[in-house]
Design an enzyme around this catalytic site. Structure first.
Site, PDB file in Angstrom:
ATOM      1  CG  ASP A 165      -1.163  -5.371  -3.535  1.00  0.00           C
ATOM      2  OD1 ASP A 165      -1.991  -4.486  -3.280  1.00  0.00           O
ATOM      3  OD2 ASP A 165      -0.113  -5.165  -4.182  1.00  0.00           O
TER       4      ASP A 165
ATOM      5  CD  GLU B 134      -5.831  -3.980  -4.686  1.00  0.00           C
ATOM      6  OE1 GLU B 134      -5.911  -2.751  -4.505  1.00  0.00           O
ATOM      7  OE2 GLU B 134      -4.758  -4.552  -4.937  1.00  0.00           O
TER       8      GLU B 134
END
Length: 558
Positions: free
Chosen positions: A232, A299
């Protein structure tokens, strides 16, 4: 077109008149992750097994056969770790413990066991940039406990010229969610840095002990049977060690994140290096334990040239793939050239030997239907599934789910929850997601007719078109079969796979007459709901009409 040069095998991707060579292994050695269809599950919204209105691990386990049915090879779970849920699980208070909301470690082990039997790999969310302010590490850091003093990014701040007893943040850095990225901690008498909510203090990766702890988190879950991690907020992991002010962008609200050019808090050189280190950790684990590759998905919304560095550089391997969000730029008015451009931008920039990936949505973006309209959403799904490499589907997109309206009667803390509504399984109360009459988010009002059960029964439903395409991808090996993409005109995109499968997409608003560019007829393998043709129809070898939003999947006969 597959070319063999001595012991090497190269994939020739013919893209809009140009050839792109991407290294590939022999068929029996191609790594599993390069040929897979991935599926993101938002655990709170997929399946509730207890009747409390919130999805859980047992519910996911019960629904794994559905993933197998629709051709999914690996599924990424949004965070399931212990959390106060300020940011729906992205504020983690214990990186090694399952949050009771989702179940227990035993439930997780059963999920892994069932997935392995079905041949589905489990990918977990890894959130390294920050923890919750309720994590023991942060509490110890506030107390300046030995070994934890510098676990987070702390700063004395600067004197307030207007108030001698007050101190101000050390620089102008902004939070992604707006306002200063610095919060004063009265107990420690210092500011701490947070790129997101103030309850999500940034970990200090310049501290070697932090790096060791987070690497241990990876090893912990690898030992529990996961096959990789979606990392993330990758570009945020490091920030400038000298805390320099970022350049101001004029005419933007100074409280807004977009008011600064983030040259000191985004895509720092050290961030690429730590991704390379984590890749090395996973590769060593795989070598030691054996079995299939363990993988990293990054990401990042970085500029393309920066994003490509996450694949690796200077002989170092990085993420197996950084997410490609270019298809999210398409809208209901996009031309055929813009569709092709989204493909070319990635394939032209991608380092040689790496694998392409294609993403249409996730838990942070409005659903495809809301971005491009219902007619184009189905077309886009088929378009994505026609492309070479990896596909990533957000749960519910395969049945055309749309954003919900967030009523005031629900406790809503995040506007992004509009794209996180419960999965629509059937037309029972609460769409088969839960026995509760009040799930954690409302079910979309269209669930009575837009659900898995109904769509299984309709041959040309979104779901059955999705299933047809995943089967076609497998049958004709869309990973490394020949790939040609071109435009017939500004309304029609032509994709050819394995030299004989042709897909025609009319992305325009008017019928288009096009010429068939081969000598003999072709056979209709599949159509979408906008077509007037039927499966099995023969298309003559001359000119054919393509209607707005129509997709034709043809098998050429030479």
């Amino acid at each position: 077109m597959v070319l063999k040069l001595f012991s090497a095998l190269f994939l020739a991707l013919i893209v809009w008149g140009r050839t792109l060579n991407v290294a590939a292994e022999d068929d029996d050695e191609i790594a599993w992750w390069k040929t897979s269809n991935y599926y993101q599950i938002y655990p709170k919204s997929f399946q509730d097994s207890t009747g409390n209105g919130t999805g859980d691990l047992v519910g996911i386990t019960e629904r794994l056969p559905y993933l197998k049915e629709i051709g999914i090879d690996a599924t990424w779970l949004s965070p399931i770790f212990k959390s106060p849920m300020v940011d729906n699980g992205y504020d983690i208070s214990d990186f090694r413990t399952i949050d009771p909301m989702f179940g227990s470690q035993t439930d997780f082990d059963k999920l892994i066991e069932k997935a392995e039997k079905l041949g589905i790999k489990i990918i977990l969310d890894f959130v390294p940039n920050h923890s919750s302010d309720q994590h023991d590490w942060f509490k110890k850091s506030v107390e300046r406990e030995g070994g934890y003093e510098n676990f987070y990014v702390w700063h004395d701040g600067i004197p307030d010229k207007n108030n001698e007893s007050n101190r101000l943040p050390p620089n102008n850095w902004r939070s992604v969610f707006g306002g200063s990225a610095w919060t004063w901690n009265e107990k420690r008498k210092q500011f701490y840095y947070h790129q997101f909510y103030k309850e999500q203090p940034d970990l200090n990766f310049r501290n070697s002990e932090v790096k060791k702890e987070m690497e241990a988190v990876l090893i912990h879950w690898l030992n529990r049977g996961v096959h990789g991690f979606r990392i993330d907020a990758v570009p945020h992991i490091f920030e400038d060690k000298d805390f320099r002010d970022e350049p101001v962008i004029p005419n933007v609200d100074p409280e807004d994140y977009a008011s600064l050019d983030h040259i000191y808090t985004y895509d720092q050189d050290e961030t690429f290096e730590i991704i390379y280190e984590w890749r090395d950790t996973l590769d060593k684990f795989t070598k030691l334990k054996g079995g299939d590759d363990r993988i990293l998905l990054a990401e990042t919304y970085s500029p393309l040239e920066k994003k490509m560095k996450y694949y690796g550089a200077n002989g170092k391997k990085g993420a197996h793939f950084p997410f490609n969000f270019l298809l999210l730029n398409l809208n209901e008015n996009s031309t055929a050239s813009e569709y092709v451009s989204c493909v070319l931008q990635w394939t032209d920039a991608m380092p040689e030997g790496e694998t392409a990936n294609w993403v249409l949505g996730n838990h942070d973006k409005p659903r495809v239907v809301n971005r491009v309209g219902r007619d184009k959403a189905n077309l886009l799904n088929i378009f994505m599934l026609s492309l070479p490499g990896i596909t990533v589907t957000y749960y519910g997109e395969e049945i055309g789910m749309e954003n919900i309206e967030l009523p005031e009667s629900y406790y809503i803390q995040d506007v992004r929850d509009a794209e996180r509504s419960p999965m629509q399984w059937n037309d029972n109360e609460s769409a088969g997601f839960t026995k509760s009459l009040k799930p954690w988010l409302p079910v979309s009002p269209d669930f009575k007719y837009r659900n898995v059960k109904k769509q299984r029964q309709r041959p040309l439903s979104n779901l059955n078109q999705f299933k047809f395409m995943t089967e076609l991808r497998a049958k004709y090996n869309f990973f490394d079969s020949a790939f040609l993409i071109d435009v017939e005109n500004e309304s029609v995109v032509n994709v050819t796979r394995a030299s004989r499968i042709e897909l025609l997409f009319n992305v325009g608003t008017t019928p288009q007459e096009i010429a068939q560019n081969y000598r003999n007829h072709s056979k209709v393998l599949f159509v979408n709901e906008h077509s007037k043709r039927r499966i099995g129809d023969v298309i003559p070898a001359n000119r054919t009409m393509l209607y707005p939003n129509e997709v034709l999947v043809l098998e050429k006969h030479y």
